[in-house]
Enzyme design. Structure first.
Site, mmCIF file in Angstrom:
data_model
loop_
_atom_site.group_PDB
_atom_site.id
_atom_site.type_symbol
_atom_site.label_atom_id
_atom_site.label_comp_id
_atom_site.label_asym_id
_atom_site.label_seq_id
_atom_site.Cartn_x
_atom_site.Cartn_y
_atom_site.Cartn_z
ATOM 1 N N ILE A 1 0.839 -1.206 0.000
ATOM 2 C CA ILE A 1 0.000 0.000 0.000
ATOM 3 C C ILE A 1 0.872 1.253 0.000
ATOM 4 O O ILE A 1 0.627 2.201 -0.754
ATOM 5 C CB ILE A 1 -0.944 0.004 1.222
ATOM 6 N N HIS B 1 5.364 -11.943 -31.684
ATOM 7 C CA HIS B 1 6.387 -10.907 -31.816
ATOM 8 C C HIS B 1 5.795 -9.669 -32.479
ATOM 9 O O HIS B 1 5.075 -9.806 -33.457
ATOM 10 C CB HIS B 1 7.548 -11.432 -32.656
HETATM 11 P P1 FAD Z 1 -13.051 -7.884 2.400
HETATM 12 O O1 FAD Z 1 -12.887 -7.429 1.013
HETATM 13 O O2 FAD Z 1 -12.459 -7.080 3.493
HETATM 14 O O3 FAD Z 1 -14.622 -8.036 2.627
HETATM 15 C C1 FAD Z 1 -15.170 -8.394 3.845
HETATM 16 C C2 FAD Z 1 -16.593 -7.862 3.911
HETATM 17 O O4 FAD Z 1 -17.236 -8.414 5.047
HETATM 18 C C3 FAD Z 1 -16.690 -6.342 4.082
HETATM 19 O O5 FAD Z 1 -17.597 -5.823 3.154
HETATM 20 C C4 FAD Z 1 -17.199 -6.161 5.505
HETATM 21 O O6 FAD Z 1 -18.013 -5.004 5.644
HETATM 22 C C5 FAD Z 1 -18.029 -7.420 5.669
HETATM 23 N N1 FAD Z 1 -18.223 -7.828 7.054
HETATM 24 C C6 FAD Z 1 -17.282 -8.026 8.008
HETATM 25 N N2 FAD Z 1 -17.845 -8.481 9.139
HETATM 26 C C7 FAD Z 1 -19.185 -8.563 8.894
HETATM 27 C C8 FAD Z 1 -20.293 -8.988 9.670
HETATM 28 N N3 FAD Z 1 -20.143 -9.504 10.892
HETATM 29 N N4 FAD Z 1 -21.526 -8.918 9.110
HETATM 30 C C9 FAD Z 1 -21.701 -8.451 7.854
HETATM 31 N N5 FAD Z 1 -20.681 -8.078 7.071
HETATM 32 C C10 FAD Z 1 -19.437 -8.134 7.581
HETATM 33 N N6 FAD Z 1 -5.590 -7.337 -3.221
HETATM 34 C C11 FAD Z 1 -5.285 -7.786 -4.448
HETATM 35 O O7 FAD Z 1 -5.331 -8.993 -4.701
HETATM 36 N N7 FAD Z 1 -4.927 -6.912 -5.450
HETATM 37 C C12 FAD Z 1 -4.855 -5.587 -5.234
HETATM 38 O O8 FAD Z 1 -4.533 -4.828 -6.154
HETATM 39 C C13 FAD Z 1 -5.165 -5.097 -3.943
HETATM 40 N N8 FAD Z 1 -5.103 -3.768 -3.685
HETATM 41 C C14 FAD Z 1 -5.442 -3.317 -2.437
HETATM 42 C C15 FAD Z 1 -5.351 -1.959 -2.187
HETATM 43 C C16 FAD Z 1 -5.671 -1.462 -0.939
HETATM 44 C C17 FAD Z 1 -5.576 0.014 -0.671
HETATM 45 C C18 FAD Z 1 -6.114 -2.365 0.083
HETATM 46 C C19 FAD Z 1 -6.517 -1.860 1.447
HETATM 47 C C20 FAD Z 1 -6.187 -3.723 -0.152
HETATM 48 C C21 FAD Z 1 -5.843 -4.207 -1.412
HETATM 49 N N9 FAD Z 1 -5.876 -5.572 -1.700
HETATM 50 C C22 FAD Z 1 -5.538 -6.029 -2.943
HETATM 51 C C23 FAD Z 1 -6.283 -6.563 -0.690
HETATM 52 C C24 FAD Z 1 -7.748 -6.971 -0.915
HETATM 53 O O9 FAD Z 1 -8.559 -5.823 -0.832
HETATM 54 C C25 FAD Z 1 -8.166 -7.987 0.123
HETATM 55 O O10 FAD Z 1 -7.282 -9.090 0.097
HETATM 56 C C26 FAD Z 1 -9.564 -8.492 -0.183
HETATM 57 O O11 FAD Z 1 -10.493 -7.437 -0.177
HETATM 58 C C27 FAD Z 1 -9.983 -9.542 0.838
HETATM 59 O O12 FAD Z 1 -11.243 -10.013 0.517
HETATM 60 P P2 FAD Z 1 -12.245 -10.577 1.619
HETATM 61 O O13 FAD Z 1 -13.495 -10.904 0.889
HETATM 62 O O14 FAD Z 1 -11.561 -11.617 2.402
HETATM 63 O O15 FAD Z 1 -12.487 -9.358 2.617
HETATM 64 P P1 NAI Z 2 2.361 -4.787 4.006
HETATM 65 O O1 NAI Z 2 2.473 -5.930 4.930
HETATM 66 O O2 NAI Z 2 2.484 -5.007 2.544
HETATM 67 O O3 NAI Z 2 3.458 -3.688 4.366
HETATM 68 C C1 NAI Z 2 3.538 -3.093 5.635
HETATM 69 C C2 NAI Z 2 4.932 -2.507 5.778
HETATM 70 O O4 NAI Z 2 4.944 -1.707 6.940
HETATM 71 C C3 NAI Z 2 6.001 -3.572 5.926
HETATM 72 O O5 NAI Z 2 7.048 -3.309 5.033
HETATM 73 C C4 NAI Z 2 6.425 -3.438 7.387
HETATM 74 O O6 NAI Z 2 7.776 -3.757 7.594
HETATM 75 C C5 NAI Z 2 6.150 -1.955 7.645
HETATM 76 N N1 NAI Z 2 5.919 -1.630 9.036
HETATM 77 C C6 NAI Z 2 5.197 -2.318 9.953
HETATM 78 N N2 NAI Z 2 5.186 -1.644 11.142
HETATM 79 C C7 NAI Z 2 5.908 -0.513 10.958
HETATM 80 C C8 NAI Z 2 6.241 0.600 11.791
HETATM 81 N N3 NAI Z 2 5.815 0.671 13.041
HETATM 82 N N4 NAI Z 2 6.998 1.589 11.265
HETATM 83 C C9 NAI Z 2 7.425 1.530 9.983
HETATM 84 N N5 NAI Z 2 7.133 0.495 9.149
HETATM 85 C C10 NAI Z 2 6.377 -0.499 9.628
HETATM 86 O O7 NAI Z 2 0.971 -4.102 4.384
HETATM 87 P P2 NAI Z 2 0.164 -2.950 3.665
HETATM 88 O O8 NAI Z 2 0.988 -2.229 2.679
HETATM 89 O O9 NAI Z 2 -0.503 -2.205 4.745
HETATM 90 O O10 NAI Z 2 -0.926 -3.799 2.873
HETATM 91 C C11 NAI Z 2 -1.837 -4.646 3.585
HETATM 92 C C12 NAI Z 2 -2.218 -5.814 2.753
HETATM 93 O O11 NAI Z 2 -3.013 -5.422 1.651
HETATM 94 C C13 NAI Z 2 -1.019 -6.538 2.216
HETATM 95 O O12 NAI Z 2 -0.912 -7.755 2.913
HETATM 96 C C14 NAI Z 2 -1.305 -6.793 0.785
HETATM 97 O O13 NAI Z 2 -1.374 -8.170 0.535
HETATM 98 C C15 NAI Z 2 -2.667 -6.194 0.519
HETATM 99 N N6 NAI Z 2 -2.533 -5.306 -0.640
HETATM 100 C C16 NAI Z 2 -2.283 -5.869 -1.849
HETATM 101 C C17 NAI Z 2 -2.085 -5.091 -2.955
HETATM 102 C C18 NAI Z 2 -1.778 -5.740 -4.232
HETATM 103 O O14 NAI Z 2 -1.952 -6.937 -4.345
HETATM 104 N N7 NAI Z 2 -1.323 -5.003 -5.246
HETATM 105 C C19 NAI Z 2 -2.149 -3.640 -2.890
HETATM 106 C C20 NAI Z 2 -2.366 -3.140 -1.554
HETATM 107 C C21 NAI Z 2 -2.574 -3.970 -0.491
#
Ligand code: FAD
Ligand code: NAI
Length: 475
Positions: free
Chosen positions: A192, A451
């Site tokens: 992130i 290619h």
């Molecule tokens: P979530 O997407 O978190 O969904 C869980 C849902 O459950 C939510 O809508 C929540 O409101 C609902 N919920 C929770 N508890 C309850 C309850 N008790 N009752 C009713 N509803 C409930 N992953 C990628 O693979 N590619 C990416 O490019 C990527 N980019 C990301 C960028 C950002 C900024 C962030 C934060 C994450 C990103 N991720 C990415 C990670 C990805 O978003 C998560 O891995 C994914 O959303 C997980 O899916 P999930 O269905 O397990 O949970």
């Molecule tokens: P992350 O685990 O990728 O990175 C967190 C970073 O913060 C690590 O490098 C860690 O060493 C550092 N950190 C932890 N505590 C710290 C501190 N106190 N001070 C300074 N640095 C510290 O987690 P991030 O970026 O928050 O993403 C969360 C999850 O969302 C990831 O596990 C990722 O899988 C998913 N995600 C996936 C994306 C994708 O697939 N393109 C895009 C964005 C998120």
């Protein structure tokens, strides 16, 4: 009268809504409960991924990259631009529009598959009963033959840099800024931190990223991480490694960050701070005390390799269980759980999950890093091909990076592929398929690649593994 379903899914993120659709396709009666509320007050399906994660971040990454290229790279193509201006409000409107279309799309998909999408809170009680509290109503009990928990994850908050939604924000807040901060601080150089740091840096912020680890991108192959580190520095991201934040205080519209850099106390001032230090599983108010579900010390719901909890007929999938927090991992677990409930044979290959970081250049990999293969003791060979030698990459004016392939010496098995370069996130798909089908390196060598295409770099890297690259000198 209580309602009955064959399957009740709690959570409609990519893990939950996909599980619900597959269960319905398998002939089950299905309800999918979700309580996600957006900042405009509207409830929406799609979870973190669609509302506040994968999709809005990629929308802004795309827009900010185009803005950056228009200002800095078009002239190399012989295109003169003048007066390239940022309209952040329009950029954010586009982002919000994409989210709205896709989340409405999920509601439509649930309906088309005859899944009852229930808006409100779900709680698992004993005996596979689910208490559903509609957002505007009283709790009711649903009897479920099977339950799939898919409640996702939430950002980790640091005690000394608490979110205030104005100056100190999480990734969701960072996606919805309505002004480009002059100085942006980011805690955490993970996925992130790098993606959102890139967005705001391209739009004009001075970005400083404070990362606790000494190794940059510790989860990536070292060679790729080194190339990425150099690139991000050139792009202006100031990444401070081995730096430990000790305090973040807000005073007169300024966030003062105090941190230890190699043991030396330092401080900087920023206008906004994004804390992106990882996410933790979310199971708030989900499990009644007698639900029988176990949660580990980090908060993850305990499951086996087939996502079964200890309670027969209750599964858990996605970010709320062990494994990488990735949308595609959650979705495939959802499919597996739904198929197992239907009595089908289903399994999940945890060794072949692609990772993509959508920076420029993109970074993507699958399988093991070279350091992991080395540590495993297995004899291996490697081959690389730089995009600088790719005709297509040259045409695109995006020649940074490479494809690196790691293969077993004994049986030619593909052990890991690491790509940094244009469209790496798309290219990795070929290798994921190859690994899933247990293709050898030679199989890729003997596969015809169009290619000129970026995929030729994968072909050449596979040839380079055996020192037979045709378009680059073999080492
Ligand atoms: P979530 O997407 O978190 O969904 C869980 C849902 O459950 C939510 O809508 C929540 O409101 C609902 N919920 C929770 N508890 C309850 C309850 N008790 N009752 C009713 N509803 C409930 N992953 C990628 O693979 N590619 C990416 O490019 C990527 N980019 C990301 C960028 C950002 C900024 C962030 C934060 C994450 C990103 N991720 C990415 C990670 C990805 O978003 C998560 O891995 C994914 O959303 C997980 O899916 P999930 O269905 O397990 O949970
Ligand atoms: P992350 O685990 O990728 O990175 C967190 C970073 O913060 C690590 O490098 C860690 O060493 C550092 N950190 C932890 N505590 C710290 C501190 N106190 N001070 C300074 N640095 C510290 O987690 P991030 O970026 O928050 O993403 C969360 C999850 O969302 C990831 O596990 C990722 O899988 C998913 N995600 C996936 C994306 C994708 O697939 N393109 C895009 C964005 C998120």
């Amino acid at each position: 009268m209580s309602k009955n379903y064959d399957v009740v899914v709690i959570g409609a993120g990519p893990a939950g809504y996909v599980a619900a659709i597959r269960a319905a396709q398998n002939g089950m009666s299905v309800a999918c409960i979700d309580e996600w509320q957006n900042r405009d007050g509207k409830y929406a399906f799609g979870g973190t991924c669609l509302n506040a994660g994968c999709i809005p971040s990629k929308a802004l990454l795309e827009s900010s990259e185009l803005y950056h290229r228009a200002g800095h790279e078009f002239k190399k193509h012989g295109i003169k631009t003048s007066g390239v201006e940022l309209d952040l409000a329009a950029m954010q409107k586009r982002r919000a529009g994409i989210v709205r279309q896709l989340t409405n799309g999920i509601a439509g998909l649930l309906k088309a598959n005859k899944v009852d999408g229930l808006v409100g809170h779900g709680k698992l009680l004993a005996g596979k009963k689910v208490e559903f509290t509609p957002v505007d109503g009283k709790p009711e009990i649903i009897d479920a033959a099977n339950v799939i928990l898919a409640t996702g994850s939430i950002p980790i908050e640091l005690p000394f840099a608490k979110f205030d939604d104005e100056y100190i924000v999480d990734s969701w807040g960072a996606l919805e800024l309505d002004e480009v901060p002059k100085r942006l601080g980011v805690i955490g150089a993970g996925v992130i931190g790098l993606e959102l740091g890139s967005v705001w840096s391209r739009l004009g912020s001075e970005v400083t990223i404070i990362e606790a680890m000494h190794d940059f991108l510790f989860m990536a192959d070292r060679e790729v991480a080194a190339v990425a580190g150099r690139d991000f520095k050139k792009q202006g991201l100031d990444i401070k490694l081995g730096a430990k934040l000790t305090a973040a205080t807000v005073d007169k519209d300024v966030v003062k960050l105090e941190f230890e850099d190699a043991g030396v106390p330092k401080s900087i001032e920023v206008d906004k701070l994004v804390v992106a230090v990882g996410r933790r599983p979310y199971t708030g108010e989900l499990l009644a005390e007698d639900s029988g579900i176990q949660v580990d010390e980090r908060g993850f719901i305990e499951v086996d390799d087939e996502c079964r909890t200890r309670v027969k007929g209750v599964y858990a999938v996605g970010d709320c269980v062990r494994g990488p927090m990735l949308a595609h991992k959650g979705s495939e677990e959802g499919v597996m759980a739904a198929d197992l409930i239907a009595g089908e044979i289903a399994e999940f290959n945890y060794d072949v999950i692609p990772s993509v970081i959508y920076t420029a250049p993109e970074i993507a990999w699958v399988g093991k890093t070279e350091q992991e293969v080395k540590a495993s003791g297995r004899a291996y060979k490697t081959g690389s091909f730089p995009f600088a030698a790719s005709g297509r990459a040259k045409a695109m004016e995006q020649t940074g990076g490479m494809v690196k392939m790691i293969s077993a010496k004994d049986d030619d098995e593909l052990l890991g592929v690491h790509i940094i370069g244009p469209m790496a996130g798309e290219l990795i798909g070929e290798v994921v398929l190859a690994m899933e089908f247990q293709a050898s390196t030679e199989d890729i060598q003997r596969t015809i690649h169009a290619h000129p295409s970026l995929a030729e770099a994968i072909h050449e890297a596979s040839l380079a593994v055996d020192k037979r690259a045709l378009n680059f000198p073999n080492k």
